[in-house]
Design a protein around this motif. Sequence first.
Motif, PDB file in Angstrom:
ATOM      1  N   ILE A 137       5.747   0.980  -1.345  1.00  0.00           N
ATOM      2  CA  ILE A 137       6.195   2.408  -1.557  1.00  0.00           C
ATOM      3  C   ILE A 137       5.392   3.352  -2.417  1.00  0.00           C
ATOM      4  CG2 ILE A 137       7.748   3.518  -3.110  1.00  0.00           C
ATOM      5  CD1 ILE A 137       9.530   1.539  -3.663  1.00  0.00           C
ATOM      6  N   ASN A 138       4.645   4.773  -1.182  1.00  0.00           N
ATOM      7  CA  ASN A 138       3.417   5.032  -1.106  1.00  0.00           C
ATOM      8  C   ASN A 138       3.137   5.975  -1.964  1.00  0.00           C
ATOM      9  OD1 ASN A 138       1.907   4.575   1.291  1.00  0.00           O
ATOM     10  ND2 ASN A 138       3.319   5.480   2.147  1.00  0.00           N
ATOM     11  N   ASP A 139       4.458   6.597  -2.737  1.00  0.00           N
ATOM     12  CA  ASP A 139       5.101   8.069  -4.486  1.00  0.00           C
ATOM     13  C   ASP A 139       4.149   6.675  -5.409  1.00  0.00           C
ATOM     14  OD1 ASP A 139       4.505   9.598  -2.770  1.00  0.00           O
ATOM     15  OD2 ASP A 139       6.386   9.218  -2.811  1.00  0.00           O
ATOM     16  N   TYR A 140       4.339   4.829  -5.223  1.00  0.00           N
ATOM     17  CA  TYR A 140       4.115   4.380  -6.731  1.00  0.00           C
ATOM     18  C   TYR A 140       2.976   4.227  -6.221  1.00  0.00           C
ATOM     19  CZ  TYR A 140       9.547   3.770  -7.443  1.00  0.00           C
ATOM     20  OH  TYR A 140      10.369   3.524  -7.187  1.00  0.00           O
ATOM     21  N   THR A 141       2.103   3.725  -7.865  1.00  0.00           N
ATOM     22  CA  THR A 141       1.049   2.939  -7.881  1.00  0.00           C
ATOM     23  C   THR A 141       1.283   2.240  -7.692  1.00  0.00           C
ATOM     24  OG1 THR A 141       1.614   2.446 -10.334  1.00  0.00           O
ATOM     25  CG2 THR A 141       0.357   4.521  -9.911  1.00  0.00           C
ATOM     26  N   GLU A 183       2.869   0.034 -10.215  1.00  0.00           N
ATOM     27  CA  GLU A 183       4.867   0.088 -10.263  1.00  0.00           C
ATOM     28  C   GLU A 183       5.188  -0.052  -8.684  1.00  0.00           C
ATOM     29  OE1 GLU A 183       4.814   5.160 -11.838  1.00  0.00           O
ATOM     30  OE2 GLU A 183       4.547   4.429  -9.369  1.00  0.00           O
ATOM     31  N   ASN A 184       4.493  -0.791  -7.625  1.00  0.00           N
ATOM     32  CA  ASN A 184       4.873  -1.675  -6.494  1.00  0.00           C
ATOM     33  C   ASN A 184       5.047  -2.620  -6.878  1.00  0.00           C
ATOM     34  OD1 ASN A 184       5.411  -0.483  -3.470  1.00  0.00           O
ATOM     35  ND2 ASN A 184       2.932   0.530  -4.527  1.00  0.00           N
ATOM     36  N   GLU A 243       5.091  -4.460  -9.886  1.00  0.00           N
ATOM     37  CA  GLU A 243       6.392  -4.553 -11.053  1.00  0.00           C
ATOM     38  C   GLU A 243       7.768  -4.666  -9.834  1.00  0.00           C
ATOM     39  OE1 GLU A 243       7.403  -1.111 -13.721  1.00  0.00           O
ATOM     40  OE2 GLU A 243       7.395   0.062 -12.653  1.00  0.00           O
ATOM     41  N   ILE A 244       8.065  -4.027  -9.309  1.00  0.00           N
ATOM     42  CA  ILE A 244       9.205  -4.274  -8.699  1.00  0.00           C
ATOM     43  C   ILE A 244      10.064  -5.611  -8.939  1.00  0.00           C
ATOM     44  CG2 ILE A 244      10.563  -3.369  -6.784  1.00  0.00           C
ATOM     45  CD1 ILE A 244       8.701  -1.965  -5.828  1.00  0.00           C
ATOM     46  N   GLU A 278      -3.896   1.905 -10.985  1.00  0.00           N
ATOM     47  CA  GLU A 278      -3.662   2.972 -11.264  1.00  0.00           C
ATOM     48  C   GLU A 278      -3.187   3.944 -10.036  1.00  0.00           C
ATOM     49  OE1 GLU A 278      -1.836   3.883 -13.095  1.00  0.00           O
ATOM     50  OE2 GLU A 278      -2.023   2.651 -14.892  1.00  0.00           O
ATOM     51  N   LYS A 290      -2.336   4.934  -6.211  1.00  0.00           N
ATOM     52  CA  LYS A 290      -1.376   5.573  -5.431  1.00  0.00           C
ATOM     53  C   LYS A 290      -0.958   4.625  -4.033  1.00  0.00           C
ATOM     54  CE  LYS A 290       1.671   8.815  -6.978  1.00  0.00           C
ATOM     55  NZ  LYS A 290       1.112  10.335  -6.620  1.00  0.00           N
ATOM     56  N   ARG A 313       2.385  -8.764  -4.957  1.00  0.00           N
ATOM     57  CA  ARG A 313       3.964  -8.526  -5.281  1.00  0.00           C
ATOM     58  C   ARG A 313       4.763 -10.006  -4.839  1.00  0.00           C
ATOM     59  NH1 ARG A 313       6.286  -3.872  -1.150  1.00  0.00           N
ATOM     60  NH2 ARG A 313       5.576  -5.367  -0.397  1.00  0.00           N
TER      61      ARG A 313
END
Length: 239
Positions: free
Chosen positions: A95-99, A102-103, A105-106, A135, A137, A153
């Motif tokens: 997900i490009n907008d996620y750091t 955040e990618n 941890e999905i 951190e 993106k 991931r």
Amino acid sequence: MLKLLNIVKTYGKNKNLTKALDSVSIKIKGGELLAIVGASGSGKSTLLNILGLLDIPNCGDYFLNGENTKNLKDKELSYFRNKYFGFVIQNYALINDYTVFENVEIPINYSKNTKNKKERVEKVLENVKLLEKIEQKGSDLSGGEKQRVCIARAIVNDPSIILADEPTGSLDKKTGKNIIDILKKINKNLKTVIIVTHNESVANQCDRIITLEDGKIIKDKSRESEETSFGNIDASSFC
Ligand code: ADP
């Protein structure tokens, strides 16, 4: 650990029927480093999707750690998928907008065990040498970095099997080598790694190479040159 018996997968009907897998039988032991090769359309991705419980065969049996997956309901299938498999794909699907954090941890958020999330994400990012970008993106990463995030991931829930579909397909030679080195390191840590690839040099680094043609296994060679497949049995009596 993984056993496929006479797996048949078809798409379409009548005139448009395609037999993507035609009575495929294989046994894959824990800890193998395996390549699946073959021309485009030979059934490689279909086989990988069936192994990863992303797709269901029309007939045949798939035993995962002794459990016949035919008997699993949808909820159990996704539980098994999350528990056993990590997926690495050619175009990363970040997900490009996620750091980066955040990618990665999905899969933890989708699992039952969300303990020590930060530490687990940091550990896998360290394994793929990307901790300093935690951190950043997704959109700000190079292709090789994106693929390393994709690998982090895939391993963050500590699955026993990594399924990689053309993991070096979009990368230059040097970056691709780096990705294969990471996958080999994961395999050294006793994980099963299964790689679909067009790239002969990638396949040659694996312990075993399965070649598909028109949905059938035409070759199954281990590094010691022994034939390891059960062979293709005529599926007509099963389907
Ligand atoms: P490979 O990964 O070796 O390129 P695939 O497993 O993607 O091969 O495809 C095997 C065959 O099944 C091909 O003929 C392909 O066109 C067909 N196929 C794969 N997925 C679908 C689908 N969702 N619908 C219809 N045909 C499909």
